[in-house]
Design an enzyme around this catalytic site. Sequence first.
Site, PDB file in Angstrom:
ATOM      1  N   GLY A  12       0.869 -75.576  10.392  1.00 55.38           N
ATOM      2  CA  GLY A  12       1.025 -74.244   9.861  1.00 55.38           C
ATOM      3  C   GLY A  12       2.594 -74.039  10.297  1.00 55.38           C
ATOM      4  O   GLY A  12       3.229 -74.558  11.009  1.00 55.38           O
ATOM      5  N   ALA A  13       2.958 -72.730   9.893  1.00 62.29           N
ATOM      6  CA  ALA A  13       4.480 -72.145  10.210  1.00 62.29           C
ATOM      7  C   ALA A  13       4.616 -72.158  11.786  1.00 62.29           C
ATOM      8  O   ALA A  13       5.840 -72.737  12.000  1.00 62.29           O
ATOM      9  CB  ALA A  13       4.725 -71.015   9.338  1.00 62.29           C
ATOM     10  N   ARG A  39      -8.303 -82.343   6.660  1.00 58.72           N
ATOM     11  CA  ARG A  39      -7.433 -82.463   5.333  1.00 58.72           C
ATOM     12  C   ARG A  39      -5.957 -82.944   5.841  1.00 58.72           C
ATOM     13  O   ARG A  39      -5.325 -83.445   4.915  1.00 58.72           O
ATOM     14  CB  ARG A  39      -7.429 -81.349   4.536  1.00 58.72           C
ATOM     15  CG  ARG A  39      -6.779 -80.238   5.007  1.00 58.72           C
ATOM     16  CD  ARG A  39      -6.877 -78.980   3.956  1.00 58.72           C
ATOM     17  NE  ARG A  39      -6.276 -77.762   4.496  1.00 58.72           N
ATOM     18  CZ  ARG A  39      -6.984 -76.842   5.251  1.00 58.72           C
ATOM     19  NH1 ARG A  39      -8.237 -76.976   5.279  1.00 58.72           N
ATOM     20  NH2 ARG A  39      -6.444 -75.521   5.379  1.00 58.72           N
ATOM     21  N   SER A  40      -5.456 -82.417   6.925  1.00 64.66           N
ATOM     22  CA  SER A  40      -4.413 -83.037   7.452  1.00 64.66           C
ATOM     23  C   SER A  40      -4.286 -84.134   8.325  1.00 64.66           C
ATOM     24  O   SER A  40      -3.083 -84.838   8.366  1.00 64.66           O
ATOM     25  CB  SER A  40      -3.702 -81.808   8.234  1.00 64.66           C
ATOM     26  OG  SER A  40      -3.610 -80.629   7.399  1.00 64.66           O
ATOM     27  N   ARG A  99      -6.643 -61.809  23.404  1.00 66.63           N
ATOM     28  CA  ARG A  99      -5.858 -60.934  23.884  1.00 66.63           C
ATOM     29  C   ARG A  99      -6.377 -59.845  24.824  1.00 66.63           C
ATOM     30  O   ARG A  99      -5.729 -59.563  25.558  1.00 66.63           O
ATOM     31  CB  ARG A  99      -4.871 -60.391  22.896  1.00 66.63           C
ATOM     32  CG  ARG A  99      -4.166 -61.565  22.126  1.00 66.63           C
ATOM     33  CD  ARG A  99      -3.328 -61.010  20.834  1.00 66.63           C
ATOM     34  NE  ARG A  99      -2.617 -61.824  20.212  1.00 66.63           N
ATOM     35  CZ  ARG A  99      -2.248 -61.785  19.136  1.00 66.63           C
ATOM     36  NH1 ARG A  99      -2.398 -60.945  18.431  1.00 66.63           N
ATOM     37  NH2 ARG A  99      -1.414 -62.739  18.417  1.00 66.63           N
ATOM     38  N   CYS A 128       2.976 -60.539  17.505  1.00 66.06           N
ATOM     39  CA  CYS A 128       4.422 -60.749  17.135  1.00 66.06           C
ATOM     40  C   CYS A 128       5.162 -59.405  17.324  1.00 66.06           C
ATOM     41  O   CYS A 128       6.136 -59.267  17.782  1.00 66.06           O
ATOM     42  CB  CYS A 128       4.724 -61.316  15.867  1.00 66.06           C
ATOM     43  SG  CYS A 128       4.061 -60.769  14.490  1.00 66.06           S
ATOM     44  N   GLN A 155       7.552 -55.609   8.147  1.00 67.50           N
ATOM     45  CA  GLN A 155       7.038 -57.009   8.559  1.00 67.50           C
ATOM     46  C   GLN A 155       7.243 -58.001   7.505  1.00 67.50           C
ATOM     47  O   GLN A 155       6.811 -57.685   6.185  1.00 67.50           O
ATOM     48  CB  GLN A 155       5.623 -56.914   9.154  1.00 67.50           C
ATOM     49  CG  GLN A 155       5.443 -56.078  10.347  1.00 67.50           C
ATOM     50  CD  GLN A 155       4.186 -56.009  11.015  1.00 67.50           C
ATOM     51  OE1 GLN A 155       3.793 -55.012  11.727  1.00 67.50           O
ATOM     52  NE2 GLN A 155       3.489 -57.266  11.111  1.00 67.50           N
ATOM     53  N   SER A 158       6.477 -64.083   5.969  1.00 65.29           N
ATOM     54  CA  SER A 158       5.889 -65.056   6.608  1.00 65.29           C
ATOM     55  C   SER A 158       4.980 -64.711   7.912  1.00 65.29           C
ATOM     56  O   SER A 158       4.514 -65.677   8.384  1.00 65.29           O
ATOM     57  CB  SER A 158       7.251 -65.978   7.008  1.00 65.29           C
ATOM     58  OG  SER A 158       7.974 -65.098   7.822  1.00 65.29           O
ATOM     59  N   ARG A 234       4.146 -54.128   5.572  1.00 61.60           N
ATOM     60  CA  ARG A 234       4.588 -55.564   4.681  1.00 61.60           C
ATOM     61  C   ARG A 234       5.585 -54.945   3.773  1.00 61.60           C
ATOM     62  O   ARG A 234       5.667 -54.304   3.008  1.00 61.60           O
ATOM     63  CB  ARG A 234       3.510 -56.232   4.207  1.00 61.60           C
ATOM     64  CG  ARG A 234       3.693 -57.549   3.801  1.00 61.60           C
ATOM     65  CD  ARG A 234       3.805 -58.433   5.134  1.00 61.60           C
ATOM     66  NE  ARG A 234       2.759 -58.812   5.643  1.00 61.60           N
ATOM     67  CZ  ARG A 234       2.416 -59.453   6.747  1.00 61.60           C
ATOM     68  NH1 ARG A 234       3.417 -59.721   7.409  1.00 61.60           N
ATOM     69  NH2 ARG A 234       1.272 -59.553   7.375  1.00 61.60           N
ATOM     70  N   HIS A 241      10.871 -59.499  11.668  1.00 60.81           N
ATOM     71  CA  HIS A 241      10.277 -58.269  11.567  1.00 60.81           C
ATOM     72  C   HIS A 241      11.121 -57.263  12.143  1.00 60.81           C
ATOM     73  O   HIS A 241      12.067 -57.616  12.992  1.00 60.81           O
ATOM     74  CB  HIS A 241       9.013 -57.976  12.145  1.00 60.81           C
ATOM     75  CG  HIS A 241       7.935 -58.906  11.674  1.00 60.81           C
ATOM     76  ND1 HIS A 241       7.687 -59.611  10.633  1.00 60.81           N
ATOM     77  CD2 HIS A 241       6.640 -59.081  12.398  1.00 60.81           C
ATOM     78  CE1 HIS A 241       6.760 -60.188  10.512  1.00 60.81           C
ATOM     79  NE2 HIS A 241       5.926 -59.999  11.470  1.00 60.81           N
TER      80      HIS A 241
END
Length: 333
Positions: A12-13, A39-40, A99, A128, A155, A158, A234, A241
Amino acid sequence: MSVNVAIVGVTGAVGQEFLTVLQERKFPIGDLKLLASARSAGKAILFAGKSYRVEELTKDSFKGVNIALFSAGGSISKEYAPAAVAAKAVVVDNSSAFRMKDGIPLVVPEVNPQEIAKHIGIIANPNCSTIIMNVPVWPLHRANRVKRIIVSTYQAVSGAGAWGLYELEHQQKAFARGESISREKFPHQIFNNIFSHNTKIADNGYNEEENKMVNETRKIFGDPRIMVTATCVRVPIPRAHSESINLEFERPMTPDQVRDILKKAPGVKIIDDREQNYFPMPLEASGQDAVLVGRIRQDISREDGRGIELFVSGDQIRKGAATNAVQIAERLI
């Protein structure tokens, strides 16, 4: 001292950014495990000049692992983090799964690093937008208690994951070709548009992102009395952001006092050139760890001098996720 590291959600990112940040900061890695979905599995990823194979994540993946960096979503964290802890790894989790759990530290290293030592196997990485706000607000709060925060966010796509970038790019290209614009995952067209953050609206009328900023800030600051209200939006920006922040202090505070404090604050870079109309921008915040702070000015709606306005930009994939987690991992060793 080298440590064995596992990255959960490596494709992932944020998972990819973990690798970039670990290499940049010369984190002392012994063995490295790259974990993702079936799958990865088998995919080759280059790290520090060496090729690694992605392994399928299972509950047996954590044998010999010292630190596990998780960024694969809350459901994956809830299922697999306990297995990592049972294998004696310390989990730094980037999801919202833990959290607000009592007994689990929620940490921004520039704010509350002392909480790291209190972990019982899991340390939570904040949202974030919360991180980007807390880095500059905390040193001001220490100098003069902040009673109230009013924040509006702008935001980047991504922040929703790599698919957010793909959707914006797809819509931009369709527009340029004169084709009709379709949407797939975002609830509304994002190109040439802004909309309320694409998370569920709670009973109080706030979306999940807004409630996270409220509740997480209180926990991180250790101040349940601090009043926070947020509006999260967004915008069609690829990365980083931005946030408009209004602060109410217990005592009068001047812009010059704010600048003096923030000049010395870790993780902050002041961009505040009124003459050139040059202030924080997501374009410049992208790819760096500092939170850019500017538009520092007195709140002219108040006569008591206790209001300050700020505008900030920060890379939500780096400081808002991967870098914050790696900073926590550095303090663990």
